[in-house]
Design an enzyme around this catalytic site. Structure first.
Site, PDB file in Angstrom:
ATOM      1  N   ASP A  73      -4.220  -2.971 -10.021  1.00  0.00           N
ATOM      2  CA  ASP A  73      -2.891  -2.898  -9.717  1.00  0.00           C
ATOM      3  C   ASP A  73      -2.228  -3.884  -8.592  1.00  0.00           C
ATOM      4  O   ASP A  73      -1.879  -3.359  -7.534  1.00  0.00           O
ATOM      5  CB  ASP A  73      -2.770  -1.287  -9.136  1.00  0.00           C
ATOM      6  N   CYS A 113       6.162   5.568   6.149  1.00  0.00           N
ATOM      7  CA  CYS A 113       6.241   4.070   5.841  1.00  0.00           C
ATOM      8  C   CYS A 113       6.538   3.972   4.273  1.00  0.00           C
ATOM      9  O   CYS A 113       7.366   2.977   3.723  1.00  0.00           O
ATOM     10  CB  CYS A 113       4.845   3.401   6.120  1.00  0.00           C
TER      11      CYS A 113
END
Length: 680
Positions: A125, A10
């Site tokens: 993040d 992915c």
């Protein structure tokens, strides 16, 4: 890994890669994340630790399992599989987000951030690629590899090299190592503006370019607009280098002007032109004078950030971007931020709620930045009028926005002119009232003197109080020492008294043991005597039997002698009965005396213990033993035995000496002829 089948890859990141897989038993789709650089905190992988703390929350990705492979060098995280994310949606040119969708995603993002912050976790993040979106439109936060816990305004040093560059707040770009959850709110504000504008808000090539873009939009921060900014290492490094470069340029221009004046005396016109040009350059260089030069030393653990001054844009410190040189309240700072955002994005005029929320999240000062709980209570999320409205981007709208900006600038100029008039009036009033200033100065001096006097008085009072406290403490120490000495003396005396009583008790016990040993010895002697008496009695009975045999063989006792013997035996029996009664009485007396002695010899407490030697009952015991011997003496019965005629039978005496039997001479004479006859 044996329970899962890898279907496809992915994505690839800095610290690992993500694969799409299926579970062999349940046949459910899962996402397998391989992490090669395993960061640990408290002996546990960081991402595993915080995902377990945030388990089963609505806007946080669910961690199902984790394990190690390749000799514990690779960590594999098994999470729920979500194929879409916000970055894929925004990067698709055919996809246009409506204002309702933007509101929905922003609210879900704030819910996820709130769930992190309530549990004391900073994500560090937040970016569109880490915001997964399910087919049902549910947004979930993922990738907690850079997360950490925090306390309320923690004072510990943290790394400033976190958060992706496009979404990194200015305090981290300036090298701050002390920060909190407000860094996540800056990232949320950038994502909101990115969804509204369909483009990055700040897309710098590096940290320097990113700071340049931020300060171009919101202006250069100062101590007035952002208290404490001058103590950040990147701030000092940035502005000090700029000032040094400008000073070097000024020095070079001055030297160049002096050389031109000395060498070109004849060309006055040229020199005048050169001087004018130099003055203009100096005026242009003075645009850096508004920057604060005060700085503090940065913490040793935070590395300085260098290289800002050389690559910042030329108009970085121009008046257009220096909007924070004056002192503003929080509301004024928000108004300036909104104005800057409208200047860059005119279509935000028609979205006042979005503009207000974005400006509160994109505040330069982190302490003035809105938190997740306050953001969720914003009025924009309570209204439902703009659920299907598309974000405007037409030219007519830009013209309308420009007109609005022009009108607002005119109003600001009028306000500025009014402020200047007020300042001039204040200056005139100050010039007209010099005496009042002198009076004010005198009053100020008098107040200072009074304060000094009060301080001296307070110091003297404190000294007296300290002296009094010292004297009281000394007295208390002396009393404590006396009490301690008295207690030691009492304890020593008590110990001595207790030792003496213990010694007396031991001596008494030893005496009792000795007496018991003596009694045992006496009992043994008595037993020996009794045995001897029994032996003597046995011998006596044997002699009597022999004697009776002789009498039966050679004599026939008379009836008178038999009667006498019977009478004597009866008398002896009566005497023995009397002796037995006396012995019983003596035994009872001895038992009573022994009970009294035992009661006297019982152990008493050490304080009231008085030692009395026991009374020795040796004589009574001896008598008791003597009587006991008489009780056990066997009594001979001679009712049917013949008795000798001339002499009475010898009777056993109750003495301890052994008895001997004597044979009368008549018997011996009679025995001898019979023996001779038998021999003949």
């Amino acid at each position: 890994m044996e329970d899962y089948i890898i279907l496809s890859k992915c994505g690839q990141g800095t610290y690992g890669s993500v694969f799409k897989g299926i579970h062999k038993i349940t046949h459910s789709l899962v996402a397998l994340k391989r992490v090669t650089d395993i960061a640990q905190e408290d002996g546990e992988p960081v991402e595993v630790k915080y995902l377990n703390q945030l388990k089963n929350l609505s806007n946080i990705v669910n961690l199902r399992d984790h394990f190690y492979i390749d000799k514990n060098s690779v960590l594999v995280l098994i999470m729920e599989f979500i194929e879409g994310d916000l970055w894929k949606i925004m990067s698709n040119p055919q996809c246009t987000l409506s204002l309702g969708q933007i509101k929905n995603f922003t609210k879900q993002l704030l819910e996820g951030v709130k769930q992190c912050h309530v549990n004391g976790i900073m994500h560090r993040d937040i970016k569109p690629a880490n915001l997964l979106i399910t087919t049902n439109g549910v947004l979930k936060l993922t990738d907690f590899g850079l997360s950490t816990s925090y306390s309320k305004r923690s004072e510990k040093f943290l790394s400033s090299n976190v958060v992706s560059l496009y979404y990194r707040p200015p305090e981290l770009l300036l090298g701050s190592c002390i920060y909190g959850p407000e860094i996540d709110m800056w990232s949320v504000g950038c994502i909101l503006m990115e969804m509204i504008n369909n483009s990055y808000l700040f897309a710098g090539a590096d940290e320097t370019a990113q700071l340049d873009l931020i300060f171009k939009l919101f202006g250069c921060p100062t101590e007035k607009s952002w208290p404490g900014v001058s103590s950040l290492p990147g701030y000092n490094d940035l502005f000090n280098k700029q000032q040094q470069q400008q000073q070097n340029e000024n020095n070079y221009s001055k030297q160049h002007n002096n050389n031109n004046n000395n060498n070109n005396n004849n060309n006055n016109n040229n020199n005048n032109n050169n001087n004018n040009n130099n003055n203009n350059n100096n005026n242009n260089n003075n645009k850096y004078n508004n920057i604060s030069t005060s700085c503090l030393q940065s913490p040793s653990s935070s590395p300085p950030i260098g290289g800002y001054a050389s690559s910042l844009s030329s108009d970085f410190n121009s008046n257009e971007y220096n909007g924070y040189n004056q002192t503003f309240s929080n509301e004024d700072c928000l108004a300036i931020s909104q104005k800057k955002l409208i200047d860059k994005f005119p279509h935000l005029v028609l979205l006042p709620s979005v503009l207000d929320l974005a400006s509160k999240m994109l505040t330069l000062d982190p302490k003035k930045r809105i938190n997740s709980l306050e953001a969720l209570e914003h009025p924009w999320f309570k209204s439902s009028n703009d659920m299907d409205q598309i974000v405007p981007f037409s030219k007519d709208f830009t013209d309308l926005a420009n007109r609005y900006i022009a009108s607002t600038r005119q109003l600001q100029q009028q306000q500025h002119h009014h402020q200047q008039q007020q300042q001039q009036q204040q200056q005139q009033q100050q010039q007209q009232q010099p005496h009042q200033q002198q009076l004010i100065q005198r009053q100020h001096q008098e107040q200072q003197q009074q304060q000094l006097i009060q301080r001296q008085q307070e110091q003297s009072k404190q000294q007296l109080i300290q002296h009094h406290q010292q004297s009281v403490n000394q007295q208390q120490l002396a009393q404590q020492q006396q009490l301690a000495q008295h207690q030691q003396y009492n304890s020593q005396q008590h110990q001595q008294h207790h030792q003496q009583q213990h010694q007396q008790h031991q001596q008494h016990q030893q005496q009792q043991q000795q007496q018991q040993q003596q009694q045992q010895q006496q009992q043994q002697q008595q037993q020996q005597q009794q045995q001897q008496q029994q032996q003597q009695q046995q011998q006596y009975h044997q002699h009597q039997q022999q004697y009776h045999q002789y009498q039966q063989q050679y004599h026939q006792p008379s009836q008178q002698q038999q009667q006498q013997q019977q009478q004597q035996q009866q008398q002896q029996q009566q005497q023995q009965q009397q002796q037995q009664q006396q012995q019983q009485q003596q035994q009872q007396q001895q038992q009573q005396q022994q009970q009294q002695q035992q009661q006297q010899h019982q152990y008493q407490p050490p304080q009231q213990y008085n030692h009395q030697p026991p009374q020795h009952q040796h004589q009574h015991q001896h008598q008791h033993q003597h009587q006991h011997q008489h009780q056990h003496q066997p009594q001979p019965q001679h009712q049917h035995q013949p008795q000798p005629q001339p002499q009475p039978t010898p009777t056993p005496t109750p003495t301890s000496t052994p008895t001997t039997t004597t044979i009368p001479p008549t018997i011996t004479t009679t025995i001898q002829p019979t023996i001779s006859k038998s021999n003949g």
